[in-house]
Every structure is written in C-alpha cells, then in structure tokens.
Enzyme design. Structure first.
Site, short mmCIF file in Angstrom:
data_model
loop_
_atom_site.label_atom_id
_atom_site.label_comp_id
_atom_site.label_asym_id
_atom_site.label_seq_id
_atom_site.Cartn_x
_atom_site.Cartn_y
_atom_site.Cartn_z
N ASP A 51 1.34 -1.24 -13.43
CA ASP A 51 1.42 -2.18 -14.55
C ASP A 51 0.06 -2.78 -14.89
O ASP A 51 -0.06 -3.57 -15.83
CB ASP A 51 2.45 -3.29 -14.30
CG ASP A 51 2.12 -4.19 -13.11
OD1 ASP A 51 1.11 -3.93 -12.43
OD2 ASP A 51 2.88 -5.14 -12.86
N SER A 64 3.06 -4.10 -5.84
CA SER A 64 1.98 -3.99 -6.81
C SER A 64 0.64 -3.61 -6.16
O SER A 64 0.50 -2.54 -5.60
CB SER A 64 1.86 -5.31 -7.59
OG SER A 64 0.96 -5.21 -8.65
N ASP A 77 -3.09 0.24 -10.75
CA ASP A 77 -2.75 -0.34 -9.45
C ASP A 77 -1.53 0.38 -8.90
O ASP A 77 -1.02 1.33 -9.50
CB ASP A 77 -2.53 -1.85 -9.56
CG ASP A 77 -1.29 -2.22 -10.36
OD1 ASP A 77 -0.85 -1.39 -11.18
OD2 ASP A 77 -0.77 -3.34 -10.18
N ASP A 90 1.66 -0.10 -8.64
CA ASP A 90 2.91 0.07 -9.36
C ASP A 90 2.71 0.39 -10.84
O ASP A 90 3.67 0.49 -11.59
CB ASP A 90 3.82 -1.15 -9.20
CG ASP A 90 3.36 -2.35 -10.00
OD1 ASP A 90 2.13 -2.50 -10.19
OD2 ASP A 90 4.21 -3.14 -10.45
#
Length: 445
Positions: free
Chosen positions: A244, A101, A240, A242
């Site tokens: 999400d 992440s 960010d 990833d």
C-alpha cells in the site's frame, strides 16, 4: 472511541505475544463472523502478505469465521489494496488483510475492510470487541461456513491496476527496476508493469516467509538506488510488504518520497483540469510540498498521521487525492485505500504526458531539510506528554525562531516515539532532532 485491541490500522503485534496469539486470532475470526453474520449468512474474503505466520493466522481466522457461520474466500498473497478491491468486486460483506505492512517478519497484524473496501467504522470495531468478551460457541453443523480459494484473484487485481491508466498509454522503452520488498506485490507488480510495455527488472521478489522488508522495499530503498544506477534504468519503484506504499528512485539513483510523488500526481491532474478540490497531507508532510502546491493554486490541508485520517478528511471535503511522506498515497477515485502499484502508475503516466524524467519533474518541490529520529519507548504516549520532554520541545522551537517545525508523536504501529524537526538548515535540523531525541531517551530510561 477507546478501543482495547484495534488501533489506527487494525490489530498488530509480535506473533505469539498478546494480542497476536493463536487463541486470540481464532476468537477474533469468530467475533468478526458473529458481527457480520448477525443478519444471516455472509461471505468474507481473506488476503495476506508473505510472512510465514500468515499461514497460521489465515487458518485460525478461517476456522473462527466458519464457526460463526460465515463463508470464506481465500485470496492467498495479495496486496492490501487488492483485498479492498476484491472485497467490492466479489460482493463480499467484508475483507480481512493479514499483514504488518512495513514491520519485520516476526510481527503480523489483522485489519478489516467493510463491503465497500473501506476501513471498518468505529461502531463495527466496537461490536467485534464486545463479542470477544463473550463465550465462543459454534453454529449448528449445517450452518458452518465453507471456505474456497479464489483461483484468479491475482489476475483480477492485475487487470484493475492496468485499467487505472489510459488505455492508449504504454510504457514501451521505459526501463523500470521494481523492488517488491519480498512481500505481497512480488508476483502482481512485475506482471502489471510488463503487460503495460515496460522493460522490467525485479529485485526483492523471492519471499521465504522471513525476508519481508529485510533491507529492501520502500523502507530500505538503498539497494534499489544502486540497481537503478548500475543498470542505467529510467526509474525505480519500491513497495512495502503489503503493497500500500510506494517510494521511487529517479534516473540518478536519488530517492523520491511520498511528498514529491503526491505533488507530481496532483500537479498533473490540476493541469489537466481533473483535480477534485485540493490535496490532503499530514503533519509530517514536508513544508516544501505545501509551498509547491500553493504556488499552483492547489489547496492543501494537514491531518494527523495515518491513512485513516487522510481518508476521513478527503471524504469530508469531497476531494480525491492525499497521502503521506512514507509513500502511502490515496487516489480515492481509483481505490478506497493506499495502493502502491496504482500510485506508481499515476506518477509514470504524469511523466509520460509531460515528457519529463522523474529527476527533472521532482525539482518543482523544494523540500526543506527534515530529520526524523525514532526512539524506542514502552509507553510512547506517556513520554510525549512528560514535562521534561515538553520543555525540550519548547527550547527546540525557540531555537528555530519560527523558521521550521517540531513534531513529536507516538507511533500508531510500533513502540516508538517519532521525533521530527524541520527547518532551513540541514545541519541545525539534524542537531536539534538528535538533541531532542536524547531527552526523550533519557526520560524513558
């Protein structure tokens, strides 16, 4: 449930150090494969962000899954919510995301979705951990799983994102700057916004395996703010690593966080009569969000920090909208997990319908000053419960005289204690937060 490896957001750590070692990840793929293949041959999809270690971990998981008799479908670089979506639409039995992440490139992680694109339930995680303690054996040669790449994976997810806003809505004339954090959204996000008619400028879209989240993206929106001002853009959008999470920047370059974005989506849905129930936030949500929602008659409840808890509460209440200050927003009627691209589209759709610019719309949330200090700690949980730290918390709460809030919590993803103080005076809040953080550092030294 006490878990040995799985945390609130899968398994995460520094690559090369336990648990993120090649040996462990190979066994993890095999253990997950054993659990999902217990009722016959199964199919699992794997997506990843742009970290250099993703190549290695993808291969290890693929090998472990194949050894357990599971077929693998490789998605390549794909935002986490895209993996959740494709798990469902490809009728896979599970989806695996290789990502840490918002963490630096040297960290990585593995989280697993079930067939519905939901976080894996506790009993499945427990079953996988149990398999990790058994000897690794390979299925017979004829039963070994096969791996194929899904060539149109990005295109499928792009079309899904576009379909989450009204078909007649186009962003023609909207000047948008996107910061893709050199992460998983680097290709799909620019295409989504451009295909919806926006004039798109892109930064943070040159991943080299090492620069993910490096001075860019939702955790470092300062560059985006400068770009929006320099280009005279209407809005900036930062994801960010990833994909999400989302943070936005208004036309003046001011940063608009997840609390404000969550309010804009909720207020728009409420006005349109389509908001199901209320809104779920966390203990970190700003008091200004709660007050703004309540002023409009929108119920608001808090959970512990973590999208798992937000999702659980949404499902328990039958609500659809929730999120965190960090920009991890959940529109449960659209996807089963936080989706940065989809959340940004919902905000822009709300602005288009209201005729407001982001800078004007955000003023409906009168945020209270809030200071967050991260303190490095090898044993965060122990530190938070220490008698001296608890005494310092009590002193801070007394100083606020019920004019604010104090929260200390161990991070669920990093070796940190997060110290938060919220109140009416910015200077007082900052001073009290730093004093409390100093106590935590001293105790942990």
């Amino acid at each position: 449930m006490a878990r040995k490896y799985f945390g609130t957001d899968g398994i995460r750590g520094r690559v090369g150090e336990a648990p993120m070692t090649p040996e462990f990840c190979l066994r993890l793929g095999w253990a997950a494969g054993r659990v999902f293949a217990s009722n016959g041959r199964r199919r699992i999809v794997i997506g990843k962000d742009t970290r250099v270690s993703g190549y290695m971990l993808e291969s290890l998981l693929e090998a472990g899954l194949s050894a357990a008799g599971v077929d693998v479908r490789l998605l390549g670089p794909m935002p986490t919510p895209g993996v959740a979506y494709l798990t469902r639409t490809l009728r896979a039995d599970a989806g695996i995301v290789i990502s840490a992440s918002h963490n630096p490139f040297y960290d990585n992680g593995i989280k697993i979705f079930d067939a519905n694109g939901d976080k894996l339930p506790d009993e499945k995680e427990a079953a996988i951990e149990a398999e990790l303690d058994t000897p690794m054996v390979c299925v017979a040669s004829e039963a070994i799983g096969k791996a194929k790449r899904v060539e149109d994976a990005r295109g499928r997810y792009i079309e899904f994102c576009k379909a989450t806003v009204d078909r007649g809505l186009r962003f023609a004339g909207l000047n948008v700057v996107l910061d893709c954090a050199n992460g998983a959204t680097y290709d799909v996000a620019p295409r989504v916004f451009a295909e919806l008619g926006a004039e798109v400028t892109v930064i943070g879209a040159d991943p080299d395996g090492l620069n993910i989240n490096e001075n860019c993206g939702s955790t470092h929106p300062e560059r985006l703010s400068r770009e929006v001002r320099a280009r005279g853009a209407d809005v900036g959008v930062a994801f960010d690593g990833d994909g999400d999470r989302v943070i936005m920047v208004d036309e003046t370059g001011a940063i608009v966080d997840g609390d404000e974005l969550l309010f804009l989506i909720a207020a728009h849905r409420h006005a349109a009569g389509v908001l199901a129930g209320g809104v779920v936030g966390t203990v970190m949500s700003n008091l200004g969000l709660e007050r703004a929602l309540c002023a409009r008659g929108i119920p608001f409840v808090r959970t512990k920090v973590g999208d798992r808890y937000v999702l659980d509460e949404l499902r328990r209440r039958g609500w659809q909208l929730g999120g965190e200050s960090s920009g991890h927003l959940v529109c449960l009627d659209l996807n089963t997990t936080g989706d940065g691209i989809v959340s940004a589209l919902q905000v822009l759709a709300a602005l288009a319908m209201s005729g407001q610019r982001l800078g004007e719309a955000r003023r409906a949330v009168a945020k209270m000053p809030q200071t967050l200090v991260n303190v490095q700690a090898s044993t965060p949980q122990v530190l938070v419960g220490h008698a001296l730290v608890q005494a310092a918390i009590a002193r801070t709460e007394h100083a606020l005289e019920k004019r604010g809030r104090v929260l200390l919590r161990p991070s669920g993803t990093e070796p940190l204690v997060r110290v938060m103080v919220e109140g009416e005076s910015a200077d007082e809040v900052e001073r009290l937060a730093n004093e409390l953080a100093d106590v935590v550092r001293a105790v942990g030294a």
